[in-house]
Design a protein around this motif. Structure first.
Motif, PDB file in Angstrom:
ATOM      1  N   ARG A  38       0.769  -1.333   0.071  1.00 29.92           N
ATOM      2  CA  ARG A  38       0.066   0.160  -0.106  1.00 29.92           C
ATOM      3  C   ARG A  38       0.890   1.127  -0.061  1.00 29.92           C
ATOM      4  NH1 ARG A  38      -2.430   1.817   5.566  1.00 29.92           N
ATOM      5  NH2 ARG A  38      -0.287   2.519   5.493  1.00 29.92           N
ATOM      6  N   LYS A  60     -10.601   4.634  -5.340  1.00 28.65           N
ATOM      7  CA  LYS A  60     -11.095   3.535  -4.817  1.00 28.65           C
ATOM      8  C   LYS A  60     -10.259   2.475  -5.715  1.00 28.65           C
ATOM      9  CE  LYS A  60     -15.147   4.577  -2.286  1.00 28.65           C
ATOM     10  NZ  LYS A  60     -16.532   4.434  -1.663  1.00 28.65           N
ATOM     11  N   VAL A  61     -10.269   1.313  -5.284  1.00 29.17           N
ATOM     12  CA  VAL A  61      -9.826  -0.094  -5.925  1.00 29.17           C
ATOM     13  C   VAL A  61     -10.416  -0.020  -7.219  1.00 29.17           C
ATOM     14  CG1 VAL A  61      -9.478  -2.436  -5.999  1.00 29.17           C
ATOM     15  CG2 VAL A  61      -9.267  -1.232  -4.021  1.00 29.17           C
ATOM     16  N   ARG A  62     -11.722   0.199  -7.464  1.00 30.23           N
ATOM     17  CA  ARG A  62     -12.458  -0.105  -8.755  1.00 30.23           C
ATOM     18  C   ARG A  62     -11.939   1.018  -9.695  1.00 30.23           C
ATOM     19  NH1 ARG A  62     -17.295   0.802  -5.768  1.00 30.23           N
ATOM     20  NH2 ARG A  62     -17.675   2.923  -5.348  1.00 30.23           N
ATOM     21  N   LYS A  65      -8.418  -0.614 -10.732  1.00 29.35           N
ATOM     22  CA  LYS A  65      -7.896  -1.847 -10.760  1.00 29.35           C
ATOM     23  C   LYS A  65      -7.654  -2.586 -12.352  1.00 29.35           C
ATOM     24  CE  LYS A  65      -9.997  -6.322  -9.091  1.00 29.35           C
ATOM     25  NZ  LYS A  65     -10.926  -6.852  -8.611  1.00 29.35           N
ATOM     26  N   LEU A  96       0.850  -1.389  -8.661  1.00 31.47           N
ATOM     27  CA  LEU A  96      -0.656  -1.685  -8.437  1.00 31.47           C
ATOM     28  C   LEU A  96      -0.835  -2.986  -8.676  1.00 31.47           C
ATOM     29  CD1 LEU A  96      -3.428  -0.432  -8.199  1.00 31.47           C
ATOM     30  CD2 LEU A  96      -3.416  -0.616 -11.019  1.00 31.47           C
ATOM     31  N   LEU A 100      -2.456  -5.318  -5.550  1.00 28.23           N
ATOM     32  CA  LEU A 100      -3.791  -5.911  -5.687  1.00 28.23           C
ATOM     33  C   LEU A 100      -3.418  -7.331  -5.573  1.00 28.23           C
ATOM     34  CD1 LEU A 100      -5.109  -4.460  -9.052  1.00 28.23           C
ATOM     35  CD2 LEU A 100      -5.994  -3.986  -6.814  1.00 28.23           C
ATOM     36  N   ILE A 105      -8.724  -7.749  -2.008  1.00 34.37           N
ATOM     37  CA  ILE A 105      -9.280  -6.264  -1.746  1.00 34.37           C
ATOM     38  C   ILE A 105     -10.646  -6.265  -2.624  1.00 34.37           C
ATOM     39  CG2 ILE A 105      -8.828  -3.851  -1.984  1.00 34.37           C
ATOM     40  CD1 ILE A 105      -5.750  -4.633  -1.886  1.00 34.37           C
ATOM     41  N   ASN A 107     -13.565  -4.407  -4.451  1.00 41.16           N
ATOM     42  CA  ASN A 107     -13.754  -2.974  -5.462  1.00 41.16           C
ATOM     43  C   ASN A 107     -13.909  -1.857  -4.969  1.00 41.16           C
ATOM     44  OD1 ASN A 107     -12.568  -4.174  -7.691  1.00 41.16           O
ATOM     45  ND2 ASN A 107     -14.658  -4.904  -8.348  1.00 41.16           N
ATOM     46  N   GLU A 109     -13.627  -0.735  -1.763  1.00 39.84           N
ATOM     47  CA  GLU A 109     -12.706  -0.087  -0.815  1.00 39.84           C
ATOM     48  C   GLU A 109     -11.499   0.878  -1.507  1.00 39.84           C
ATOM     49  OE1 GLU A 109      -9.945  -2.787   1.658  1.00 39.84           O
ATOM     50  OE2 GLU A 109     -11.542  -4.474   1.166  1.00 39.84           O
ATOM     51  N   TYR A 110     -11.300   1.908  -0.319  1.00 34.56           N
ATOM     52  CA  TYR A 110     -10.339   2.724  -0.852  1.00 34.56           C
ATOM     53  C   TYR A 110      -8.842   2.116  -0.815  1.00 34.56           C
ATOM     54  CZ  TYR A 110     -13.568   6.452   0.480  1.00 34.56           C
ATOM     55  OH  TYR A 110     -14.755   7.347   1.029  1.00 34.56           O
ATOM     56  N   LEU A 111      -8.268   2.825  -2.092  1.00 35.20           N
ATOM     57  CA  LEU A 111      -7.167   2.224  -2.421  1.00 35.20           C
ATOM     58  C   LEU A 111      -6.005   2.342  -1.477  1.00 35.20           C
ATOM     59  CD1 LEU A 111      -5.809   1.058  -5.134  1.00 35.20           C
ATOM     60  CD2 LEU A 111      -5.150   3.346  -5.667  1.00 35.20           C
TER      61      LEU A 111
END
Length: 198
Positions: A38, A60-62, A65, A96, A100, A105, A107, A109-111
């Motif tokens: 992270r 966010k992850v999404r 990703k 990244l 991942l 994790i 989608n 969630e905050y990165l």
């Protein structure tokens, strides 16, 4: 008892943080934090995009990703309200992917989430991280969250010859003069130019 913090700005003034000026120091920090996917992604994304830390923390992850090198997303800067882009280059893509793979994790969630609260890290916690990294590699000076953005500009200018006009556009600054002040153009650099013979 009121103890004055020497690193705290006087009312109405600001502390200026510095960019990391040497590629060797950047490599040292990357190596130092490699085992924390992270934090490694935060550092790499920050120094490769030049966006404000606050805007990175909203991701966010999404949002990222499925991005590949050369792809980007539009983000709205919280400070200016202007649109800007977050670009994925090969270095960011590698960081990244490591991130991942590290954990299952979600989608949504905050990165850059706090492990305890799952809420995004705060600017204060990013400040503390950057200061800690600088201290651990014996880098003297004042560093904080904004160091990541400034490092992007400084390295683009000194290592890749990118002009202030392009950096001003990237930073959404009103003029190249603002960018020059922002990146701390020194008198020595101006004097050095005067030694160029035409």
């Amino acid at each position: 008892m009121n103890i004055k913090n020497p690193n705290h700005p006087a009312k109405g003034s600001r502390i200026t943080v510095e960019p990391i000026r040497r590629l060797a120091d950047i490599k040292s920090i990357k190596k130092l934090i490699m085992d924390n996917p992270r934090n490694h992604l935060l550092f790499v994304l920050g120094i490769n995009n030049g966006l404000r830390a606050g805007d990175l923390l909203k991701l966010k992850v999404r949002d990222v990703k499925n991005l590949r090198p050369g792809q980007s997303i539009v983000i709205r800067e919280s400070k200016t309200g202007k649109n800007n882009i977050l670009m994925i280059n090969k270095t960011v893509y590698k960081a990244l992917q490591i991130f991942l793979e590290d954990a299952g994790i979600d989608n949504g969630e905050y990165l850059f989430a706090s492990r305890k609260t799952k809420k995004p890290l705060t600017i204060q916690s990013v400040n503390a991280l950057v200061k800690k990294w600088a201290r651990e590699i014996n880098l003297s000076g004042n560093y904080g969250a904004h160091t990541l953005r400034k490092t992007f500009g400084y390295i683009q200018r000194t290592e890749f010859g990118v002009g202030f006009e392009i950096l001003a556009k990237r930073f959404n600054h009103t003029s190249p003069a603002v960018t020059m002040r922002y990146l701390g153009l020194t008198s020595d650099e101006v004097n050095e130019v005067l030694m160029n013979e035409i």
